[in-house]
Write an enzyme that holds these catalytic residues in place. Sequence first.
Site, PDB file in Angstrom:
ATOM      1  CG  HIS A  55      -6.845   3.382  -5.544  1.00  0.00           C
ATOM      2  ND1 HIS A  55      -7.596   4.168  -4.390  1.00  0.00           N
ATOM      3  CD2 HIS A  55      -7.628   4.683  -6.426  1.00  0.00           C
ATOM      4  CE1 HIS A  55      -8.645   5.619  -4.496  1.00  0.00           C
ATOM      5  NE2 HIS A  55      -8.435   5.652  -5.434  1.00  0.00           N
TER       6      HIS A  55
ATOM      7  CG  ASP B  72      -5.253   8.123 -13.670  1.00  0.00           C
ATOM      8  OD1 ASP B  72      -5.809   8.722 -14.128  1.00  0.00           O
ATOM      9  OD2 ASP B  72      -4.566   8.360 -11.890  1.00  0.00           O
TER      10      ASP B  72
HETATM   11  N1  CMC Z   1       4.462   1.307  -7.404  1.00  0.00           N
HETATM   12  C1  CMC Z   1       5.241   0.505  -5.966  1.00  0.00           C
HETATM   13  N2  CMC Z   1       4.822   0.412  -5.236  1.00  0.00           N
HETATM   14  C2  CMC Z   1       4.007   0.821  -4.398  1.00  0.00           C
HETATM   15  C3  CMC Z   1       2.885   2.115  -5.549  1.00  0.00           C
HETATM   16  C4  CMC Z   1       3.558   1.938  -6.900  1.00  0.00           C
HETATM   17  N3  CMC Z   1       2.788   2.065  -7.494  1.00  0.00           N
HETATM   18  N4  CMC Z   1       1.874   1.901  -4.665  1.00  0.00           N
HETATM   19  C5  CMC Z   1       2.117   1.955  -3.456  1.00  0.00           C
HETATM   20  N5  CMC Z   1       3.419   0.912  -3.478  1.00  0.00           N
HETATM   21  C6  CMC Z   1       4.129   0.882  -1.857  1.00  0.00           C
HETATM   22  C7  CMC Z   1       4.850   1.337  -1.078  1.00  0.00           C
HETATM   23  O1  CMC Z   1       5.870   1.596  -1.324  1.00  0.00           O
HETATM   24  C8  CMC Z   1       4.081   1.019  -0.436  1.00  0.00           C
HETATM   25  O2  CMC Z   1       4.261   0.080   0.685  1.00  0.00           O
HETATM   26  P1  CMC Z   1       5.230  -0.358   2.183  1.00  0.00           P
HETATM   27  O3  CMC Z   1       4.150  -0.118   3.019  1.00  0.00           O
HETATM   28  O4  CMC Z   1       6.451  -0.776   1.735  1.00  0.00           O
HETATM   29  O5  CMC Z   1       6.033   1.198   2.513  1.00  0.00           O
HETATM   30  C9  CMC Z   1       2.762   0.488   0.099  1.00  0.00           C
HETATM   31  O6  CMC Z   1       2.693   0.117  -1.036  1.00  0.00           O
HETATM   32  C10 CMC Z   1       1.534   1.572   0.598  1.00  0.00           C
HETATM   33  O7  CMC Z   1       1.376   2.426  -0.261  1.00  0.00           O
HETATM   34  P2  CMC Z   1       1.232   3.742   0.319  1.00  0.00           P
HETATM   35  O8  CMC Z   1       2.436   5.373  -0.886  1.00  0.00           O
HETATM   36  O9  CMC Z   1       1.344   3.700   1.911  1.00  0.00           O
HETATM   37  O10 CMC Z   1       0.011   4.155  -0.063  1.00  0.00           O
HETATM   38  P3  CMC Z   1      -0.577   5.547  -0.114  1.00  0.00           P
HETATM   39  O11 CMC Z   1      -2.524   4.474   0.064  1.00  0.00           O
HETATM   40  O12 CMC Z   1      -0.934   6.621   0.933  1.00  0.00           O
HETATM   41  O13 CMC Z   1      -0.750   5.718  -1.692  1.00  0.00           O
HETATM   42  C11 CMC Z   1      -1.373   5.957  -4.466  1.00  0.00           C
HETATM   43  C12 CMC Z   1      -1.691   5.130  -3.219  1.00  0.00           C
HETATM   44  C13 CMC Z   1      -1.977   6.161  -4.807  1.00  0.00           C
HETATM   45  C14 CMC Z   1      -0.709   7.627  -3.969  1.00  0.00           C
HETATM   46  C15 CMC Z   1      -0.230   5.033  -4.744  1.00  0.00           C
HETATM   47  O14 CMC Z   1      -0.676   3.788  -4.504  1.00  0.00           O
HETATM   48  C16 CMC Z   1       0.747   5.714  -5.879  1.00  0.00           C
HETATM   49  O15 CMC Z   1       1.691   6.454  -5.719  1.00  0.00           O
HETATM   50  N6  CMC Z   1       0.557   5.227  -6.823  1.00  0.00           N
HETATM   51  C17 CMC Z   1       0.892   5.646  -8.312  1.00  0.00           C
HETATM   52  C18 CMC Z   1       0.041   6.594  -8.407  1.00  0.00           C
HETATM   53  C19 CMC Z   1      -1.147   6.617  -9.048  1.00  0.00           C
HETATM   54  O16 CMC Z   1      -1.075   5.832  -9.883  1.00  0.00           O
HETATM   55  N7  CMC Z   1      -2.102   7.801  -8.656  1.00  0.00           N
HETATM   56  C20 CMC Z   1      -3.476   7.596  -9.299  1.00  0.00           C
HETATM   57  C21 CMC Z   1      -4.216   6.922  -7.822  1.00  0.00           C
HETATM   58  S1  CMC Z   1      -6.035   6.457  -9.017  1.00  0.00           S
HETATM   59  C22 CMC Z   1      -6.324   8.106  -9.528  1.00  0.00           C
HETATM   60  C23 CMC Z   1      -6.688   8.985  -8.678  1.00  0.00           C
HETATM   61  O17 CMC Z   1      -6.854   9.146  -7.348  1.00  0.00           O
HETATM   62  O18 CMC Z   1      -6.479  10.722  -9.467  1.00  0.00           O
END
Ligand code: CMC
Length: 431
Positions: free
Chosen positions: A308, A366
């Site tokens: 998140h 989720d």
């Molecule tokens: N699985 C594996 N690696 C992950 C994941 C994951 N679910 N989420 C983040 N990472 C890694 C990512 O690869 C990155 O690594 P690095 O720093 O080495 O490049 C690091 O963690 C930070 O990730 P980010 O994408 O920069 O983080 P963000 O804040 O931009 O994204 C997120 C947040 C929720 C989009 C992301 O964690 C994600 O894609 N999660 C899976 C989708 C999900 O479950 N979404 C629902 C969110 S909660 C409900 C809602 O908001 O609707």
Amino acid sequence: MSETNKTAKITLGEQSYEFPVLSPSVGPDVIDIRKLYATTGMFTYDPSFTSTASCDSAITYIDGEEGVLLHRGYPIDQLASKSHYLEVCYLLLYGALPNAAQLEDFESRVTNHTMVHEQMHRFFTGYRRDAHPMAIMVGTVGAMSAFYHDSTDISDPWQREVASIRLIAKMPTIAAMAYKYTVGQPFVYPRNDLDYASNFLRMCFAVPAEEYQVNPILARAMDRIFTLHADHEQNASTSTVRLASSSGANPFACIAAGIACLWGPAHGGANQACLEMLREIGTVDRIPEFIARAKDKNDPFRLMGFGHRVYKNFDPRAKVMAESAKEVLELLGVENNPTLQVAQELEKQALADPYFAEKKLFPNVDFYSGIILEAMGFPTSMFTPIFALSRTIGWISQWKEMIEEPGMRIGRPRQLYIGETFRDYTNVEDR
Ligand code: CMC
């Protein structure tokens, strides 16, 4: 928000500029850079808003480090266990818990608006039967502005109130109709003697051929899912609603914009994607393979329902959701549900893995919600529409807060331009 006696200094070459620092009621201070461009001729650069407060708001507070979520000051776990969705709607919309008379009045206003314009039924039949219910939701909620002209004038407080109540009341009807349409069953009209969640379950699962009895435990679980998704401060879809509203667009169009944004798998679409992932994993022995893929930088796969932007500790909604999943599956006699087993083991293995610990990736809301919804009989395509109907109150409350702010201005981010500079046009035969 209050001014502090702190200032933030920016030094550009020989020249220094000072900017006020503002304090929230709780949470980190913010540097007020509204005059940055006027005084320095420079913009800030923060494309995905990792360090930017886009507004001030008194609705929802998140402490991502501690895993805290408060609505108008009340912790989400207390609201999920002691309150119910319509009371939380009142709280978010008006700022305080209602007394008994206020709650009764609010519930009666909402239930009086649950039916949709009869002509909307025909509007639905224009969609293909295999359309995703989210596609139907985006289109139909946007089309509400064509059916409810008398509540689109945002300068009139009475019309704003009617639009808010209409959206809260009709969203379950529209979501249920989207479902019924895609499965080829007749629409079920709302029943105003039922509570909000029971009415939604009935509109989804009743058929004219037989009586439908709502299971009160499932209705409670449904209500809790609505409550847990009700608002989440300035997330992508809420920010979309705010930006759309800042132009003065009508509320139905703005909420349709929010639904479109919510659809993506990084946001509300994650509940569908998560259940599909759990099904694809299938058995616990395949978990290490998927964890390895999630860690592999060359593989775009991510653990859905994990991570998140704000929570760097447990998502407090996920804790309540995990308990609810166990309760619902026990009630339905499917405690040995293979998807739940995969989810529980995946959570255990991921949390024990240094990759997820270092990046502070925990299960989010989720992760378990899909398991409950599937057990209740919803297809995966309905998971995100259910998120959308629950989040409608958050979008409306944030919209109302913004519209009521004196001196509201259109939202207009700037950019760091990296394209061509000036060049002369050449005729096609000369290129
Ligand atoms: N699985 C594996 N690696 C992950 C994941 C994951 N679910 N989420 C983040 N990472 C890694 C990512 O690869 C990155 O690594 P690095 O720093 O080495 O490049 C690091 O963690 C930070 O990730 P980010 O994408 O920069 O983080 P963000 O804040 O931009 O994204 C997120 C947040 C929720 C989009 C992301 O964690 C994600 O894609 N999660 C899976 C989708 C999900 O479950 N979404 C629902 C969110 S909660 C409900 C809602 O908001 O609707």
